[in-house]
Design an enzyme around this catalytic site. Structure first.
Site, PDB file in Angstrom:
ATOM      1  N   ASP A   4       0.846  -1.190   0.000  1.00  0.00           N
ATOM      2  CA  ASP A   4       0.000   0.000   0.000  1.00  0.00           C
ATOM      3  C   ASP A   4       0.881   1.239   0.000  1.00  0.00           C
ATOM      4  OD1 ASP A   4      -2.372   1.413  -0.038  1.00  0.00           O
ATOM      5  OD2 ASP A   4      -2.648   1.345   2.136  1.00  0.00           O
TER       6      ASP A   4
ATOM      7  N   HIS B  54      -4.186  13.813   0.708  1.00  0.00           N
ATOM      8  CA  HIS B  54      -4.422  12.927   1.856  1.00  0.00           C
ATOM      9  C   HIS B  54      -3.285  13.024   2.865  1.00  0.00           C
ATOM     10  CE1 HIS B  54      -5.515   9.453   4.250  1.00  0.00           C
ATOM     11  NE2 HIS B  54      -4.341   8.917   3.995  1.00  0.00           N
TER      12      HIS B  54
ATOM     13  N   ARG C 272       0.042  15.909  13.196  1.00  0.00           N
ATOM     14  CA  ARG C 272       1.374  16.432  13.467  1.00  0.00           C
ATOM     15  C   ARG C 272       1.336  17.944  13.502  1.00  0.00           C
ATOM     16  NH1 ARG C 272       2.562  11.885  10.395  1.00  0.00           N
ATOM     17  NH2 ARG C 272       2.455  13.125   8.492  1.00  0.00           N
TER      18      ARG C 272
ATOM     19  N   ASP D 177      -9.478   0.076   1.346  1.00  0.00           N
ATOM     20  CA  ASP D 177      -8.498  -0.378   2.336  1.00  0.00           C
ATOM     21  C   ASP D 177      -9.026  -0.062   3.742  1.00  0.00           C
ATOM     22  OD1 ASP D 177      -6.156  -1.429   3.274  1.00  0.00           O
ATOM     23  OD2 ASP D 177      -5.047   0.445   3.106  1.00  0.00           O
TER      24      ASP D 177
ATOM     25  N   TYR E 285       0.919   2.273  15.748  1.00  0.00           N
ATOM     26  CA  TYR E 285       1.713   2.508  14.533  1.00  0.00           C
ATOM     27  C   TYR E 285       3.137   3.000  14.783  1.00  0.00           C
ATOM     28  CZ  TYR E 285       1.581   7.637  14.064  1.00  0.00           C
ATOM     29  OH  TYR E 285       1.781   8.976  14.225  1.00  0.00           O
TER      30      TYR E 285
ATOM     31  N   THR F 173      -4.910   6.255   0.077  1.00  0.00           N
ATOM     32  CA  THR F 173      -6.162   7.017   0.026  1.00  0.00           C
ATOM     33  C   THR F 173      -6.068   8.154  -0.985  1.00  0.00           C
ATOM     34  OG1 THR F 173      -6.412   6.537   2.351  1.00  0.00           O
ATOM     35  CG2 THR F 173      -7.833   8.264   1.450  1.00  0.00           C
TER      36      THR F 173
HETATM   37 MN    MN Z   1      -4.421   2.426   2.617  1.00  0.00          MN
END
Ligand code: MN
Length: 405
Positions: A116, A123, A132, A223, A234, A339
């Site tokens: 991906d 995006h 951020r 997704d 993450y 995305t």
């Molecule tokens: Mn994705």
């Protein structure tokens, strides 16, 4: 011979390949044409093909795609020719055509590896602003590297297969310890994905100029993401359980050559990218994208209209970058765009952006509101190109969310 409705996604210019079956029959290769499917396995009994016709009886397209574009493109041209010249076999043997409404469409590809990317600047900028620095949203690498991660192929599912709301570790707001529960921030990601049609050897990179020879075709790709699970997990290695529970794809693989009429120039890349990523010509595609949400027993509301042309990094750059270190790709690998958001709020490609991290709920036509996707909702994505009288569509990928168990 069947007739093709004027506004059909599956016009004579399209001829996408997929895997279908009808009640009591085995999955096999077909071509979508109007509201019908041309049964290629059945056709092979009447027309000679210059390839092993057993590839048409497989439950995935991989072996067919591996024949190479010379053969698969020729087959498309032959079908176009047969229709144009009212070939007696096609026009007299009605059994070669199956109504799509009588068919089950299967996962078209046995996906080997799935990658991906994160190639929409709108995006990446939106996410950077939210999580951020609003004034410095893009990370320093973003305009130099087509950023991506290796996903999981086993959970790629066909359109129509529902998914159960996933559970996982979530850090509640203002807390220091995680809890285990069902995601409250289930999201879609509006993406396109390409199917690799030709392999390179380990150690052998694919140049930007040659990259499109290695791309068989494209699908629409949802997704699925669990934003609360993703947020906690993450750091520092990136997406994991918040992303790998499901990704849904549309059933018809549109060959790259069917998308030729929709080629456009991409955004100017500034600063200039490294030489191995520099390209010539038009490598973006003007494809309209849309996302609808349909509540349980309700009507669909379109919540996003975007376009594949917005991509900052194109597919040739993605594939070239993916292999520049010698990484080999194989037939049936799937590479998703990331995305696809456009510049307008109405073109954002995820609920994360549409509801701005849940702070601005959107209203559906039935008056209900959504920050993220609720149980019972069906999310449907569509894609199509239109130029003059030529329409080439992808059909749709549609997925219903079931409650966590
Ligand atoms: Mn994705």
């Amino acid at each position: 011979m069947i007739s093709i409705p004027a506004n059909s996604d599956f016009s004579i210019h399209n001829l996408p390949f997929g895997i279908f079956s009808t009640r009591g029959t085995q999955p096999r290769v077909g071509v979508a044409l109007g509201d019908h499917i041309l049964d290629l396995k059945a056709l092979s009994q009447y027309h000679d093909f210059d390839f092993d016709r057993s590839v048409l009886s497989q439950e995935f397209l991989n072996d067919f795609i591996a024949l190479g574009k010379e053969k698969t493109s020729q087959l498309r041209r032959d079908i176009q020719q047969w229709i144009a010249t009212e070939d007696p076999i096609l026009f007299e043997k009605d059994a070669l055509f199956v109504p799509q409404s009588d068919a089950t469409l299967h996962l078209p590809i046995r996906v080997g590896d799935y990658t991906d990317f994160y190639s929409s600047i709108e995006h990446a900028t939106n996410v950077g602003k939210m999580f951020r620095d609003p004034d410095n949203a893009l990370l320093p690498n973003w305009k130099h590297i087509p950023v991506g991660y290796h996903g999981r192929a086993s959970s790629i599912i066909p359109s129509g297969q529902p998914i159960v709301r996933p559970k996982g570790q979530i850090l509640p707001k203002d807390q220091t310890l995680p809890v285990f529960k069902a995601t409250e921030r289930l999201d879609f990601e509006l993406e396109m994905a390409f199917v690799v049609g030709k392999e390179n050897s380990l150690g052998q990179e694919i140049s930007v100029e040659k990259a499109e020879d290695y791309i068989f075709g494209m699908v629409v790709f949802n997704d699925w993401s669990a934003r609360d699970i993703q947020k906690w997990e993450y750091v520092p290695l990136g997406p994991f359980l918040g992303k790998n529970f499901a990704s849904s794809i549309s059933p018809w693989v549109i060959p790259l050559e069917a998308l030729e009429p929709f080629r456009v120039s991409g955004p100017k890349q500034d600063p200039e990218v490294l030489p191995y990523l520099q390209y010539k010509g038009m490598k973006n595609y003007d494809l309209n994208l849309e996302v609808g949400i349909r509540p349980e027993n309700g009507k669909e509301t379109l919540v996003s209209k975007s376009n594949f042309k917005y991509m900052y990094w194109n597919m040739a750059q993605q594939l070239s970058h993916h292999t520049v270190n010698g990484c080999n790709v194989r037939v049936g690998d799937l590479m998703a765009s990331g995305t696809i958001s456009g510049p307008e709020k109405s073109s954002y490609g995820s609920m994360l952006e549409l509801s701005w991290a849940g702070t601005k709920p959107i209203t559906l036509e039935d008056g209900s509101t959504r920050k993220f996707i609720l149980d019972g909702d069906t999310v449907t994505m569509r894609a199509y190109g239109e130029k003059g009288t030529i329409r080439v569509g992808f059909g749709e990928v549609s997925t219903k969310i079931l409650p966590s168990q």
